[in-house]
Design an enzyme around this catalytic site. Structure first.
Site, mmCIF file in Angstrom:
data_model
loop_
_atom_site.group_PDB
_atom_site.id
_atom_site.type_symbol
_atom_site.label_atom_id
_atom_site.label_comp_id
_atom_site.label_asym_id
_atom_site.label_seq_id
_atom_site.Cartn_x
_atom_site.Cartn_y
_atom_site.Cartn_z
ATOM 1 N N ARG A 240 5.782 5.557 14.474
ATOM 2 C CA ARG A 240 5.455 6.111 13.061
ATOM 3 C C ARG A 240 5.171 7.501 13.293
ATOM 4 O O ARG A 240 4.336 7.805 14.116
ATOM 5 C CB ARG A 240 4.623 5.197 12.479
ATOM 6 N N HIS B 69 0.761 -1.163 -0.005
ATOM 7 C CA HIS B 69 -0.078 -0.151 -0.137
ATOM 8 C C HIS B 69 1.040 1.207 -0.020
ATOM 9 O O HIS B 69 2.030 1.221 0.519
ATOM 10 C CB HIS B 69 -0.910 0.070 1.214
ATOM 11 N N HIS C 39 4.825 0.251 0.233
ATOM 12 C CA HIS C 39 5.690 -0.682 1.174
ATOM 13 C C HIS C 39 4.574 -1.703 1.529
ATOM 14 O O HIS C 39 3.249 -1.670 1.481
ATOM 15 C CB HIS C 39 6.053 0.073 2.224
ATOM 16 N N ASP D 24 0.630 5.018 2.115
ATOM 17 C CA ASP D 24 -0.270 5.235 3.196
ATOM 18 C C ASP D 24 -1.534 6.210 2.777
ATOM 19 O O ASP D 24 -1.447 7.267 2.421
ATOM 20 C CB ASP D 24 0.783 6.076 4.221
#
Length: 274
Positions: free
Chosen positions: A265, A96, A250, A98
């Protein structure tokens, strides 16, 4: 700072960098240039506090909150991405880009490894510049004017959030986000074209019936992650991966059942794709 490429299509490791100290403007500019050149960069040996990690994120862009999971106490723009020993599904465990279901998807995302399993847990990255440029001229011309539909509720990715929403979710009820973006976007800084669809979030194409868009999207989903477009990062503890979400996909590999993996993150504000 030394730069070591790790694959042909994308990816580079930055060596001799210490982000615990004040980030001088020239070093910040060099890191940002490395990101644009290599699409995803890896910076090992960074045992940072949340405040130091946030300071790095602020030097690279504008950190923003993630819509489904609340941030750390005192640091709302840093979320914990984790898979615990008893869990079998990993957060975002599918190819995907993000949050493409937002009107302004992130410019980039960065992960800092806090706890890593004894084996497995690598992350794969795929260059969407390379994926687009490998298409025939005819396919490029066909795709260039198309607009994709993204949804946060697509089943193959929404299930990967369930554990984290149960443990760390925001108090308000989850909602569905939807947005429309070009199937091929032009990078606002490099001017290069990149595919901007992904199997996790892209649910259709504007103006096409589902039976018309499905085979085209299925072809693109398989094409854009060919091995020659990818690199693979094996995580040591206290390492940062920082990728350009405008041209990179990723996929965190879910191959460490029974072990714990914890990341922090930060997501950086993007623009409206064009």
């Amino acid at each position: 700072m030394k730069i070591q490429r790790i694959a042909g299509a994308l990816g580079a490791e930055l060596q001799d960098v210490d982000l615990a100290n004040s980030l001088m403007p020239q070093l910040a500019a060099d890191i940002r240039a490395a990101l644009l050149a290599h699409q995803v960069i890896f910076i090992p040996a960074q045992n940072l506090t949340p405040a130091q990690f946030l300071r790095f994120g602020q030097a690279m862009g504008e950190p923003v909150e993630y819509p489904f999971v609340k941030g750390l106490d005192g640091f709302p723009t840093i979320i914990e991405v984790k898979k615990l020993e008893h869990e079998t599904v990993n957060f975002g465990g599918v190819w995907h880009s993000d949050t493409t279901y937002l009107e302004q998807p992130p410019m980039g995302s960065m992960l800092l490894s806090r706890e890593v399993p004894p084996y497995g847990g690598d992350t794969l990255f795929a260059s969407q510049y390379a994926a687009y440029e490998a298409l025939s001229d005819t396919m490029q011309r066909m795709l260039d004017p198309l607009v994709g539909i993204s949804s946060s509720a697509k089943a193959d990715v929404s299930k990967t959030r369930e554990d984290r929403i149960r443990s760390d979710g925001r108090q308000e009820a989850p909602r569905e986000y939807r947005a429309q973006h070009p199937v091929v976007r032009t990078h606002p800084e490099t001017g290069r074209k990149a595919l901007f669809v992904n199997v996790a979030h892209t649910s259709g194409i504007v103006g096409l019936r589902d039976e018309e868009s499905a085979p085209l999207l299925q072809f693109l989903f398989q094409h854009q992650i060919k091995p020659e477009f990818t690199c693979r990062w094996r995580w040591p503890a206290n390492a940062i991966a920082f990728w350009d979400n405008r041209c990179v996909q990723h996929n965190p590999v879910n191959d460490y059942h029974g072990h714990r993996r914890v990341m922090h993150r930060i997501t950086l504000q993007g623009d409206t794709p064009a």
